[in-house]
Design an enzyme around this catalytic site. Sequence first.
Site, short mmCIF file in Angstrom:
data_model
loop_
_atom_site.label_atom_id
_atom_site.label_comp_id
_atom_site.label_asym_id
_atom_site.label_seq_id
_atom_site.Cartn_x
_atom_site.Cartn_y
_atom_site.Cartn_z
N HIS A 1 -1.32 -2.74 -7.01
CA HIS A 1 -2.04 -2.43 -5.77
C HIS A 1 -3.55 -2.61 -5.94
O HIS A 1 -4.22 -1.74 -6.51
CB HIS A 1 -1.69 -1.00 -5.34
CG HIS A 1 -2.29 -0.60 -4.04
ND1 HIS A 1 -2.74 0.67 -3.77
CD2 HIS A 1 -2.53 -1.32 -2.91
CE1 HIS A 1 -3.22 0.71 -2.55
NE2 HIS A 1 -3.11 -0.47 -2.01
N GLU B 1 -4.19 0.03 -8.78
CA GLU B 1 -3.15 1.05 -9.01
C GLU B 1 -1.91 0.34 -9.56
O GLU B 1 -1.48 -0.68 -8.99
CB GLU B 1 -2.79 1.70 -7.66
CG GLU B 1 -3.11 3.16 -7.54
CD GLU B 1 -2.75 3.74 -6.17
OE1 GLU B 1 -2.78 3.03 -5.15
OE2 GLU B 1 -2.43 4.93 -6.14
N ASN C 1 -3.73 5.83 -1.09
CA ASN C 1 -3.43 5.91 0.34
C ASN C 1 -2.76 7.22 0.75
O ASN C 1 -2.83 7.60 1.92
CB ASN C 1 -2.60 4.71 0.78
CG ASN C 1 -3.48 3.48 0.88
OD1 ASN C 1 -4.54 3.52 1.49
ND2 ASN C 1 -3.07 2.40 0.24
N SER D 1 0.82 -1.21 0.00
CA SER D 1 0.00 0.00 0.00
C SER D 1 0.86 1.26 0.00
O SER D 1 0.33 2.35 -0.20
CB SER D 1 -0.85 0.04 1.28
OG SER D 1 -1.63 -1.11 1.38
P1 NAD Z 1 -3.23 -9.59 6.45
O1 NAD Z 1 -2.66 -9.32 7.79
O2 NAD Z 1 -4.69 -9.92 6.32
O3 NAD Z 1 -2.43 -10.78 5.72
C1 NAD Z 1 -1.03 -10.83 5.62
C2 NAD Z 1 -0.64 -12.30 5.43
O4 NAD Z 1 0.75 -12.35 5.14
C3 NAD Z 1 -0.88 -13.17 6.69
O5 NAD Z 1 -1.68 -14.31 6.35
C4 NAD Z 1 0.53 -13.57 7.10
O6 NAD Z 1 0.61 -14.88 7.66
C5 NAD Z 1 1.26 -13.52 5.74
N1 NAD Z 1 2.71 -13.44 5.85
C6 NAD Z 1 3.45 -12.73 6.73
N2 NAD Z 1 4.77 -12.94 6.48
C7 NAD Z 1 4.84 -13.79 5.42
C8 NAD Z 1 5.91 -14.39 4.71
N3 NAD Z 1 7.18 -14.16 5.04
N4 NAD Z 1 5.62 -15.22 3.68
C9 NAD Z 1 4.34 -15.48 3.34
N5 NAD Z 1 3.28 -14.95 3.99
C10 NAD Z 1 3.53 -14.11 5.01
O7 NAD Z 1 -2.87 -8.30 5.57
P2 NAD Z 1 -3.61 -7.76 4.25
O8 NAD Z 1 -4.62 -6.75 4.64
O9 NAD Z 1 -3.98 -8.91 3.38
O10 NAD Z 1 -2.41 -6.94 3.56
C11 NAD Z 1 -1.44 -7.58 2.76
C12 NAD Z 1 -0.77 -6.56 1.88
O11 NAD Z 1 -1.76 -5.92 1.07
C13 NAD Z 1 -0.05 -5.43 2.62
O12 NAD Z 1 1.09 -5.05 1.89
C14 NAD Z 1 -1.08 -4.32 2.61
O13 NAD Z 1 -0.51 -3.04 2.72
C15 NAD Z 1 -1.69 -4.51 1.24
N6 NAD Z 1 -3.03 -3.96 1.07
C16 NAD Z 1 -3.96 -4.03 2.08
C17 NAD Z 1 -5.22 -3.50 1.89
C18 NAD Z 1 -6.25 -3.57 2.98
O14 NAD Z 1 -7.30 -2.88 2.88
N7 NAD Z 1 -6.07 -4.37 4.01
C19 NAD Z 1 -5.56 -2.90 0.68
C20 NAD Z 1 -4.62 -2.87 -0.35
C21 NAD Z 1 -3.35 -3.40 -0.14
#
Ligand code: NAD
Length: 291
Positions: free
Chosen positions: A140, A152, A190, A119
């Site tokens: 993104h 994005e 963001n 993000s």
């Molecule tokens: P989340 O906490 O729901 O999931 C993250 C996952 O990554 C977890 O299941 C965790 O076990 C896993 N993980 C951690 N370390 C790891 C590794 N070394 N290898 C493999 N898996 C690993 O988080 P999320 O909301 O899904 O966010 C994930 C990404 O997406 C982030 O970069 C976040 O910024 C981005 N993002 C989030 C949103 C949102 O609204 N939540 C929107 C767009 C982008």
Amino acid sequence: MEIQNVGIVGAGQMGNGIAHVFALAGYDVLMTDVSRDALDSALSQIKDNLDRQVSREKISDKDRDAALARIKTTMTLSDLGPCDLIIEAATERETVKAAIFEDIVPHLAPHTILTSNTSSISITRLASRTDRPEKFMGFHFMNPVPIMQLVELIRGIATDDATYQALLKVVENLGKTSASAEDFPAFIVNRILMPMINEAVYTLYEGVGSVKSIDSAMKLGTNHPMGPLELADFIGLDTCLAIMNVLHDGLADTKYRPCPLLTKYVEAGWLGRKSERGFYDYRQDPPAPTR
Ligand code: NAD
């Protein structure tokens, strides 16, 4: 180049949504996570979400079954090496992402495109940890991925045009719309959204309004579909804090200072919906404000 096999690293809320839309669009998906539980719950979440689409007559039973059959999981990161496209969607922490890219690079096919769903973190810096900055991009997706139209696309300083064109085509195949952003902290969505959420938390912290009044005011007063605190819980408070820190560090401007109350919620493990408690307590129906 033809993209057919897609590897997804991280099976949290974004990873499972990304797997869902790629499988539905006909791509073969291989998903990995450090947690077996995360992979299992991603599969059951994808099934529930596809079932909901069937019941709303958006897709057929056959589409759902075919999509589910296209998704495989593994606990071994290197299994994703031969994929045509890799989308990293792990926790929003640069050390975590950098380690993933460093670990996977020796296993990649020469043609593999590497992307991150980050993000906020610098695409150029993540790309520099790999052997292929020209084939590296920010990809993104928005949450919830099956519903949100925008993707994005962020080119790092070294990203080549063939990679950009390949991802433009993928976005089109998914039936989504792309917006291109330059590689500066938090890109477009963001950069604008998070300071608003952070300001809503300051408004709560300073006692200007309660959780309920802040969310009602913004929903009814600005026609937003969700209040900013409800939205923060939906995104994940850890992710919101991580993005504010990237803005604060990357742009060195005090206007991006994360609200201490946001930090406190994250330190308490109250991360929003995913941990059942944030600005609202989701163990109750309807969710009750926690302040
Ligand atoms: P989340 O906490 O729901 O999931 C993250 C996952 O990554 C977890 O299941 C965790 O076990 C896993 N993980 C951690 N370390 C790891 C590794 N070394 N290898 C493999 N898996 C690993 O988080 P999320 O909301 O899904 O966010 C994930 C990404 O997406 C982030 O970069 C976040 O910024 C981005 N993002 C989030 C949103 C949102 O609204 N939540 C929107 C767009 C982008």
